[in-house]
Design a protein around this motif. Structure first.
Motif: not given
Ligand code: PA5
Length: 446
Positions: A80-85, A139-146, A203-205, A283-285, A287-289
């Motif tokens: 997973g990545i970002g909020g999925s990690y 883990i991928s909400k979109s299911g398409t993250t490269t 993701g980040r939440f 930082k993601q929570l 920064g991205e928000s």
């Protein structure tokens, strides 16, 4: 029982209590908007009352799935990545022995992939997994993250080669959307156990959904205690709690008062190496928000005292646009005192008999005073001890404060349109079907 707490005494030499309290109407309006879902982003508020809505049946299902992986696998790769990690990694590292990877394993090792596109990382991972009984949580909400999809393609193939297709389907778990995306299609076709990421949780939440809870349970930690800590904070930061007693409201107000006063960068500081990934998650929570519409406090982080020997100069003396928020752990989980040395060659006998943590605490206090003297406002979040319950409190505290703070800043804290820009260019450069026009345009610029 104690709770995490916030101390803003060392901020008031920079912005006054009155400046902070002046934000009370905006903070209260922001929290009301969160409750009533009246502002942009209101379709992503599923995290707001998530802790109190988690059922014991759901936790039991997660624990049972975790147990299957714990029983069958030596290693579990969380892709997973970002909020999925970041949430799962933050909690697992905060609660693990610092040297867990070097110690005999007590349950499967939980390792991470799908958060980069490094050929070396993936090749070395596959070499490490060769011959091992390993499972995968995709883990991928979109299911398409490269990044995640690419890692999962490789891991699925290796898992099936090593276990056989049928057994592999028992050690692969998918956490994704209920209906959309390639991860859902694959999970349904292959018969994987799967969990749903609710539509209304970004993701980040999502750390208190299966995204965080399943890997944390696989790592052997108590997800009930984690959720119980979050539930406590949900109560303690409720809109009915008076502004001055609501630490999320006070944190959101204080950082916005500092931002209005020219402090554009917030540095999250820890004095425990285990909290490094807590800062990455934070930082993601934030920064991205908040980083949108050409606004937003830049979230940075340092690990002290280590980084006092690299970043300390800048923080003490550089441009005065920063403030610090310190994560201070009150009591360590271990006990170690400095021994006496009869020869005292190193001159350290003045520390003999003291706990190492006392030395750390004096470094923390000395640094706080030095940085405040140097023009850096300082907030402190005290965590009684590093355990599941208080990490759960910290997670919800930061989430609710982030939602409030974003609305006070007048941005939509729940979208991330800027993240798409690099993906569009990357797909064009890789000639992904559907990107022909972008591909021509981008090549003309090279
Ligand atoms: O917070 C977010 O929304 C992002 O960081 C996503 O979690 C991240 O991009 C991964 O997305 P996905 O879960 O769809 O693979």
């Amino acid at each position: 029982m104690k709770n995490i707490s916030l101390n803003i005494d060392k901020v008031t030499g920079f912005v006054t209590k009155e400046q902070i309290i002046a934000l009370k109407p905006r903070v209260e309006a922001a929290q009301k908007a969160l409750e009533e879902g009246t502002l942009p982003g209101n379709d992503f508020l599923g995290w707001l009352h998530l802790p109190s809505s988690i059922t014991s049946e759901h936790l039991a299902d997660l624990k049972a799935t975790a147990q299957v992986l714990r029983d069958m696998c030596e290693v579990v790769v969380v892709a997973g990545i970002g909020g999925s990690y970041l949430g799962a990694r933050a909690v697992i590292e905060a609660l693990s022995n610092n040297f867990a990877s070097l110690l005999p394993a007590n349950g499967p090792r939980v390792i991470f992939a799908g958060h980069n596109i490094s050929e070396d990382y993936l090749s070395e991972l596959m070499a490490y997994l060769k011959g091992k009984k390993f499972g995968v949580i995709n883990i991928s909400k979109s299911g398409t993250t490269t990044e995640t999809a690419l890692a999962f393609r490789l891991l699925k193939k290796q898992c099936e080669e090593q276990w056989g297709k049928e057994q592999a389907s028992k050690v692969i778990v998918a956490i994704t959307d209920a209906v959309k995306g390639a991860a859902r299609v694959t999970a349904d076709k292959e018969g994987y156990k799967s969990f749903i990421i609710p539509d209304n949780v970004g993701g980040r939440f999502s750390v208190l959904t299966p995204v965080g809870l399943l890997p944390i349970a696989v790592a052997g930690f108590d997800i009930e205690a984690l959720v119980s800590g979050a539930q406590q904070m949900e109560k303690d930061c409720a809109p009915t709690v008076p502004f001055e007693e609501n630490i999320a409201a006070m944190y959101a107000a204080t950082r916005n008062a500092l931002y209005a006063d020219g402090k554009k960068i917030e540095i999250l500081v820890n004095y425990q190496p285990k909290l490094h990934f807590t800062s990455e998650w934070w930082k993601q929570l934030y920064g991205e928000s908040e980083g949108k519409d050409h606004k937003g406090i830049f979230p940075a982080s340092v690990d002290f005292t280590t980084d006092l020997h690299s970043m300390g100069q800048w923080i003490q003396d550089g441009e005065r646009t920063i403030f610090e928020t310190v994560l201070s752990v009150e009591t360590p989980n271990s006990s170690l005192t400095v021994p006496t040395d009869t020869e005292n060659l190193d001159g350290l006998n003045f520390l003999a008999g003291k706990h190492v943590d006392e030395v750390n605490k004096m470094a923390e206090l000395g640094t706080q005073l030095a940085h405040v003297d140097g023009g850096v406002p300082n907030m402190r979040i005290s965590i009684p001890v590093l355990n599941e319950y208080y990490i759960g409190q910290l997670i919800y505290f930061f989430e609710i404060a982030c939602g409030i703070s974003g609305y006070v800043l007048d941005v939509n804290p729940f979208n991330q349109p800027g993240v798409e820009a690099y993906k569009k260019n990357m797909f064009a450069l890789l000639d992904k079907p559907g990107y022909e026009e972008e591909s021509k345009a981008i090549r003309a610029r090279l």
